[in-house]
Design a protein around this motif. Structure first.
Motif, mmCIF file in Angstrom:
data_model
loop_
_atom_site.group_PDB
_atom_site.id
_atom_site.type_symbol
_atom_site.label_atom_id
_atom_site.label_comp_id
_atom_site.label_asym_id
_atom_site.label_seq_id
_atom_site.Cartn_x
_atom_site.Cartn_y
_atom_site.Cartn_z
ATOM 1 N N CYS A 232 1.040 -1.144 0.068
ATOM 2 C CA CYS A 232 0.023 0.045 0.011
ATOM 3 C C CYS A 232 0.904 1.271 -0.091
ATOM 4 C CB CYS A 232 -0.886 0.128 1.220
ATOM 5 S SG CYS A 232 -1.924 1.488 1.281
ATOM 6 N N HIS B 1 -8.185 0.761 3.221
ATOM 7 C CA HIS B 1 -6.883 0.134 3.449
ATOM 8 C C HIS B 1 -6.789 0.235 4.971
ATOM 9 C CE1 HIS B 1 -7.085 4.358 4.628
ATOM 10 N NE2 HIS B 1 -5.589 4.503 5.023
ATOM 11 N N GLN B 2 -7.443 0.776 6.051
ATOM 12 C CA GLN B 2 -7.299 0.318 7.310
ATOM 13 C C GLN B 2 -7.911 -1.130 7.681
ATOM 14 O OE1 GLN B 2 -5.070 1.745 9.603
ATOM 15 N NE2 GLN B 2 -4.521 3.171 7.961
ATOM 16 N N LYS C 184 -5.623 -3.765 6.499
ATOM 17 C CA LYS C 184 -4.477 -3.823 7.538
ATOM 18 C C LYS C 184 -5.023 -4.663 8.859
ATOM 19 C CE LYS C 184 -1.248 -1.010 9.912
ATOM 20 N NZ LYS C 184 -0.698 0.313 10.194
ATOM 21 N N LYS D 256 -3.540 -8.325 10.018
ATOM 22 C CA LYS D 256 -3.002 -8.342 11.528
ATOM 23 C C LYS D 256 -3.770 -9.016 12.438
ATOM 24 C CE LYS D 256 0.059 -4.280 10.954
ATOM 25 N NZ LYS D 256 1.258 -5.101 11.382
#
Length: 437
Positions: free
Chosen positions: A366, A383-384, A387, A391
């Motif tokens: 990214c 995008h968050q 992520k 994770k």
């Protein structure tokens, strides 16, 4: 009257990145008559229907071949007349097999007409009953059983008939409105009567002017029906976005537009509701846009259970070596890995992409450009979300409202790093649902 589009989304009709041409004359619809059909017994949200026919049996077009006893689902009917030559588990292209009833066509497909009442003679209860017997489901892609939708617990005052066919290249609903407008109007009146609503709004994207003109002319003498143009921006056809565009309000995050008195139903579904009443035939056929890298792009009226192989052959075969075959839309459709898969009630599109047009989808890191944030129609941070999923930070995934994602795919499409954002977000949604169960 034209409406202001929601924030975000993508104008895919003008985006040359697709590299694919569309149908030149979308109003021309051709009929396919395959030698065999392979009809899955689950073409709806809910559990599979139970097969009620046997190998060797002769069936007529519209005859029930699989029925639901209890629970959420829909009956399945023969889409052609002929002899049942098999009941088999067949790969449907996403690694799953489904029980299919295989019928050999005798090409005598005259549907049995059952009912002759006028609309005035019908009660809401009769309409819902007939729709259930006809196996009608949502034809915009959701395949939610329509008899359930037409029997809401909430009080409905307005129905929005969704003709916003926002997926690029698909013109099946546009063809339906331009060529079968009178059926749609009668279907709208039946839906309004079924839910006892006072007003109906037919929403059509502003790039389909021929369909708009046809429907406006037909609505002239029907005060409770109107046509509204909506911007041709993807994902305009989603329930949430269409509601926001037309009504100017957000759909309830923890509920439904029905909670506010609005029922949203696809135009093809609405025509199927009408046909379930007059002439009284089950859902056995629909229009599919066959587009992309085939020799002849067409809108095809096909019997449910037609194989992908037969449909592509009907369109002249492949144009170039195929790389991907997608059922449904370019953005929200499903890639299939076998030509033996069946086209079902949900198949409004069949898209072929050859090796030349299939872009490299290998992701890179990214670059924090935030383009995915700009195009997200819900206002999320794709995008968050990805992520957090990678994770395995499930608490943060929930706090970022992962459950609000409508899986439109705008984020994946726009990402210059080719991140598989939508795929990971949907996988995260599933994990959160399992944790909450």
């Amino acid at each position: 009257m034209s409406k202001q589009a929601f924030k975000g989304g993508i104008d895919l009709h003008q985006d040359t990145a697709l590299h694919l041409r569309g149908i030149d004359n979308y109003k021309q619809v051709e009929n396919i008559q395959p030698k065999k059909v392979y009809i899955p017994v689950q073409q709806h949200i809910g559990k599979p229907a139970e097969v009620i026919v046997s190998v060797g049996e002769k069936v007529f077009m519209g005859q029930p071949i699989a029925k639901m006893d209890d629970g959420l689902g829909a009956d399945v009917h023969a889409s052609i007349s002929g002899r049942i030559i098999g009941i088999e588990e067949i790969d449907q292209g996403q690694g799953d097999e489904m029980t299919c009833v295989i019928i050999e066509n005798d090409f005598r497909e005259q549907p049995r007409v059952v009912h002759h009442e006028t609309i005035e003679e019908l009660t809401p209860e009769i309409i819902v009953e007939r729709v259930e017997k006809a196996g009608v489901v949502g034809l915009g892609g959701a395949t939610f059983p329509s008899h359930v939708k037409l029997n809401p617990k909430e009080e409905i005052h307005t129905c929005i008939f969704n003709g916003a066919e926002c997926e690029p290249l698909l013109m099946a609903d546009a063809a339906l409105m331009a060529t079968q407008g009178e059926k749609l109007i009668n279907g709208c009146i039946l839906v309004l009567k079924a839910v006892e609503a006072k007003e109906g709004i037919i929403a059509i994207e502003d790039d389909k002017q021929e369909a708009i003109e046809v429907m406006r002319e037909l609505c002239q003498d029907i005060p409770k029906l109107s046509v509204v143009e909506v911007p041709s921006v993807y994902p305009q056809g989603s329930t949430e976005m269409l509601f926001k565009t037309i009504i100017g309000e957000e759909a309830p995050a923890d509920g439904s537009t029905r909670d506010l008195g609005y029922l949203i139903i696809n135009v093809a579904t609405t025509v199927a509701v009408y046909e379930a009443i007059d002439p009284g035939i089950p859902l056995s056929h629909r229009i599919c846009s066959v587009v992309g890298d085939v020799m002849e792009q067409k809108n095809v009226y096909f019997p449910i259970g037609t194989s992908i192989e037969d449909m592509i052959a009907f369109c002249g075969g492949f144009d170039g070596k195929p790389s991907k075959i997608i059922t449904g839309g370019f953005m929200m459709g499903k890639t299939v890995d076998t030509m033996a898969a069946s086209l079902t009630k949900s198949a409004n599109g069949l898209i072929v992409i050859n090796e030349i047009h299939d872009e490299d989808s290998t992701p890179s890191p990214c670059i924090l450009c935030a383009r995915c944030v700009e195009v997200c129609p819900i206002g999320l941070l794709p995008h968050q979300l990805e992520k957090s999923y990678l994770k395995e930070n499930w608490d943060r995934l929930e706090k970022l409202y992962v459950d609000s994602c409508i899986n439109c795919g705008c984020c994946t499409y726009i990402c210059p790093a080719r991140r598989h954002l939508a795929e990971h977000i949907v996988a995260g949604q599933q994990i959160i649902k399992e944790r909450q169960a």
